[in-house]
Design a protein around this motif. Structure first.
Motif, PDB file in Angstrom:
ATOM      1  N   LEU A  37       8.090   4.821 -10.475  1.00 15.48           N
ATOM      2  CA  LEU A  37       7.480   4.511 -11.766  1.00 15.48           C
ATOM      3  C   LEU A  37       6.109   3.868 -11.581  1.00 15.48           C
ATOM      4  CD1 LEU A  37       9.146   3.135 -14.921  1.00 15.48           C
ATOM      5  CD2 LEU A  37       7.198   1.891 -13.996  1.00 15.48           C
ATOM      6  N   MET A  38       5.992   2.961 -10.608  1.00 12.47           N
ATOM      7  CA  MET A  38       4.713   2.301 -10.370  1.00 12.47           C
ATOM      8  C   MET A  38       3.655   3.306  -9.924  1.00 12.47           C
ATOM      9  SD  MET A  38       5.220  -0.758 -11.323  1.00 12.47           S
ATOM     10  CE  MET A  38       3.509  -1.180 -11.030  1.00 12.47           C
ATOM     11  N   ARG A  39       4.041   4.255  -9.081  1.00 11.62           N
ATOM     12  CA  ARG A  39       3.078   5.285  -8.657  1.00 11.62           C
ATOM     13  C   ARG A  39       2.622   6.124  -9.841  1.00 11.62           C
ATOM     14  NH1 ARG A  39       5.993   5.235  -3.704  1.00 11.62           N
ATOM     15  NH2 ARG A  39       7.624   6.594  -4.541  1.00 11.62           N
ATOM     16  N   GLU A  40       3.545   6.412 -10.759  1.00 12.01           N
ATOM     17  CA  GLU A  40       3.189   7.172 -11.953  1.00 12.01           C
ATOM     18  C   GLU A  40       2.191   6.398 -12.813  1.00 12.01           C
ATOM     19  OE1 GLU A  40       4.324  10.815 -14.223  1.00 12.01           O
ATOM     20  OE2 GLU A  40       4.683  10.143 -12.171  1.00 12.01           O
ATOM     21  N   LEU A  41       2.407   5.100 -12.965  1.00  9.27           N
ATOM     22  CA  LEU A  41       1.466   4.267 -13.710  1.00  9.27           C
ATOM     23  C   LEU A  41       0.097   4.253 -13.032  1.00  9.27           C
ATOM     24  CD1 LEU A  41       3.635   1.153 -14.689  1.00  9.27           C
ATOM     25  CD2 LEU A  41       2.532   2.740 -16.275  1.00  9.27           C
ATOM     26  N   TRP A  42       0.099   4.170 -11.715  1.00 14.59           N
ATOM     27  CA  TRP A  42      -1.151   4.141 -10.958  1.00 14.59           C
ATOM     28  C   TRP A  42      -1.924   5.448 -11.133  1.00 14.59           C
ATOM     29  CZ3 TRP A  42      -4.966   1.724  -8.910  1.00 14.59           C
ATOM     30  CH2 TRP A  42      -5.761   2.304  -7.907  1.00 14.59           C
ATOM     31  N   ILE A  43      -1.253   6.560 -10.970  1.00  8.65           N
ATOM     32  CA  ILE A  43      -1.910   7.859 -11.027  1.00  8.65           C
ATOM     33  C   ILE A  43      -2.451   8.154 -12.427  1.00  8.65           C
ATOM     34  CG2 ILE A  43      -1.505  10.360 -10.879  1.00  8.65           C
ATOM     35  CD1 ILE A  43       0.508   9.707  -8.606  1.00  8.65           C
ATOM     36  N   ASN A  44      -1.693   7.782 -13.452  1.00  9.80           N
ATOM     37  CA  ASN A  44      -2.057   8.138 -14.818  1.00  9.80           C
ATOM     38  C   ASN A  44      -2.954   7.126 -15.519  1.00  9.80           C
ATOM     39  OD1 ASN A  44      -0.476  10.724 -15.696  1.00  9.80           O
ATOM     40  ND2 ASN A  44       0.987   9.533 -14.519  1.00  9.80           N
ATOM     41  N   TYR A  45      -2.842   5.838 -15.122  1.00  9.72           N
ATOM     42  CA  TYR A  45      -3.573   4.814 -15.862  1.00  9.72           C
ATOM     43  C   TYR A  45      -4.417   3.894 -14.975  1.00  9.72           C
ATOM     44  CZ  TYR A  45      -0.569   6.417 -19.576  1.00  9.72           C
ATOM     45  OH  TYR A  45       0.069   7.215 -20.496  1.00  9.72           O
ATOM     46  N   GLY A  46      -3.937   3.572 -13.771  1.00  7.90           N
ATOM     47  CA  GLY A  46      -4.672   2.645 -12.923  1.00  7.90           C
ATOM     48  C   GLY A  46      -5.853   3.271 -12.221  1.00  7.90           C
ATOM     49  N   ILE A  53       0.836  -1.200   0.000  1.00  9.52           N
ATOM     50  CA  ILE A  53       0.000   0.000   0.000  1.00  9.52           C
ATOM     51  C   ILE A  53       0.870   1.248   0.000  1.00  9.52           C
ATOM     52  CG2 ILE A  53      -1.703   1.330   1.315  1.00  9.52           C
ATOM     53  CD1 ILE A  53      -2.885  -1.324   2.275  1.00  9.52           C
ATOM     54  N   ASP A  54       1.994   1.194   0.705  1.00 11.57           N
ATOM     55  CA  ASP A  54       2.909   2.341   0.741  1.00 11.57           C
ATOM     56  C   ASP A  54       3.469   2.667  -0.642  1.00 11.57           C
ATOM     57  OD1 ASP A  54       2.569   2.748   3.434  1.00 11.57           O
ATOM     58  OD2 ASP A  54       4.405   1.703   4.034  1.00 11.57           O
TER      59      ASP A  54
END
Length: 474
Positions: free
Chosen positions: A395-404, A210-211
């Protein structure tokens, strides 16, 4: 679309199914059965387990139904707006993606047997199950229980077929809270579990995941574990649950606990990566045919890398345990596929062809194993480009914010662009050599392992090239 399931012949393993379809206007109605299931990107032809298909109108009138393709039936509705299709499904598949029945245990994946209308997939669905051992129920769906009958409700067909169900007279159940979210652990099988330790470990790796993203995609989540009597290792991700099958259940708990942790951490990470951060080619799922996409190395490779890495970072795995798991990933790639002719990109696209088979020699790579190594290398390059201020988490947070989080799907180009943002000038070589290339990535792997404080050591034994790790001295 509503369904009724009953189990009338205990010795046959056939489930009796009634599928009711309403608001019909067509004179000739096409009814589909899924050909594959999300999480397993290969055609599985569930129709091969179906027999005795018939159709009636609501008033009991027999209607003509004919199979026109391997998993499509055509009904002459004769002007009726509501029809009921009766059929039987053979439920004897013992893995995380199948369906199985015995007198005191029912395990269902609705994707295996629920027929559907293409134009009604986004409408609410109801599933009614009549099962004598209807005592304990594990599922992520909402349900109401009355006697032997349970009624499950979903917002859409997509939610229904993404929600496995375990029904038994003996399922262990525990819960824990983590950062305001509720998590369930359901276990079917003969195994004694030290719950205090398990709940503590699960809370640790859950919190660490989650973090990474800053939030969890769903309010409640269900870990569903079926401990089998035979050796097995399989897990499937779902939007608010995972189904895991492990065995044998006769072994000591400590011997299988590492497998439980590894599988649970991997599947939990999928709640973000694939169930929400999803390739655009899979939005929405088309259950009737192959859904080709090039980024399975992101969906499965990054998840494979993160599954064990999170356990290490959260303190659930010690250094030696993590070394062993990471070493296994490296050996599976370098010993089996180091000379493969296909790239990660090619093998992702070809997953529908032979991705889950051994395949011919030196042809394909594993999106899981080479994909995990590609994630490790990407993490290293991000650190290099940022003087260790950033890493793969960013990078994973960027994917989450923009696409997930907006749930809009990403393309291979989108993934390249986000990666370029974090690795700068190294992006072109990374995608040319690691993702789209078919040459050995041994040297890049050796350099990347240093970011995790490990050293790549290669030895010769007969004709086999061994790759394993040794941690640097502390």
């Amino acid at each position: 679309m509503n369904y009724k399931i009953s189990y009338k012949e205990p010795d046959t393993k056939y489930l009796h199914i009634e599928a009711t379809f309403s608001n019909i206007s067509q004179k000739l109605l096409k009814v589909n059965l899924p050909a594959w299931r999300p999480g397993r990107y290969e055609i599985q032809n569930f129709a091969k387990n179906i027999r005795n298909v018939s159709c009636k109108a609501l008033n009991g009138e027999d209607l003509s139904i004919k199979k026109v393709k391997k998993d499509i039936w055509q009904v002459k509705t004769e002007g009726h707006s509501e029809i009921i299709i009766h059929y039987q499904f053979y439920a004897d598949i013992q893995n995380a993606g199948g369906s199985y029945v015995e007198p005191n245990f029912l395990y269902l994946n609705p994707i295996n047997f629920c027929m559907y209308l293409e134009n009604q997939q986004n409408e609410p669905c109801e599933l009614n199950i009549d099962f004598a051992a209807n005592t304990d129920i594990a599922t992520g769906m909402s349900f109401q229980k009355k006697g032997n009958t349970s009624t499950f409700t979903c917002n859409s067909f997509h939610d229904l077929v993404d929600s496995p169900i375990m029904i038994s007279s003996a399922i262990q159940h525990k819960t824990y809270m983590c950062q305001g979210y509720k998590f369930h652990i359901w276990v079917k099988g003969k195994i004694e579990i030290p719950w205090d330790k398990v709940l503590l470990d699960f809370e640790k790796f859950t919190s660490e995941q989650i973090d990474v993203f800053g939030e969890f995609p769903v309010k409640e989540y269900h870990f569903m574990l079926w401990m089998m009597s035979k050796p097995y290792y399989h897990g499937v991700e779902h939007h608010n649950s995972t189904m895991m099958t492990l065995g044998p259940d006769a072994q000591n708990f400590d011997e299988i606990y590492v497998d439980i942790l590894g599988l649970a951490s991997h599947e939990l990470f999928h709640t973000w990566n694939v169930k929400k951060i999803r390739p655009k080619e899979l939005l929405p799922y088309d259950y009737s045919k192959e859904n080709y996409f090039e980024t399975c190395f992101v969906a499965e490779g990054l998840t494979t890398f993160y599954g064990d890495w999170i356990l290490y970072r959260s303190g659930v795995f010690n250094k030696e345990q993590y070394q062993k798991e990471l070493e296994t990933t490296l050996k599976r790639h370098f010993e089996a596929s180091n000379k493969a002719s296909q790239s990660l990109l090619n093998s992702s696209f070809d997953l529908w062809l032979d991705g889950y088979e051994k395949g011919v020699p030196d042809r394909k790579v594993s999106v899981y194993h080479k994909g995990a190594i590609a994630a490790l290398i990407l993490h290293h390059l991000i650190q290099q480009n940022s003087d260790n201020k950033n890493g793969l988490d960013d990078l994973m947070r960027e994917l989450w914010i923009n696409y997930g989080k907006p749930f809009k799907g990403y393309s291979y180009r989108d993934y390249q662009n986000i990666s370029k943002k974090f690795i700068g000038k190294n992006a072109s070589n990374y995608f040319k050599d690691i993702i789209a290339g078919n040459q050995s990535i041994k040297n890049q792997t050796k350099a990347a392992l240093e970011s995790l404080n490990f050293q790549f050591v290669e030895e010769s034994k007969d004709t086999i090239s061994l790759a394993y790790l040794k941690p640097y001295s502390d």
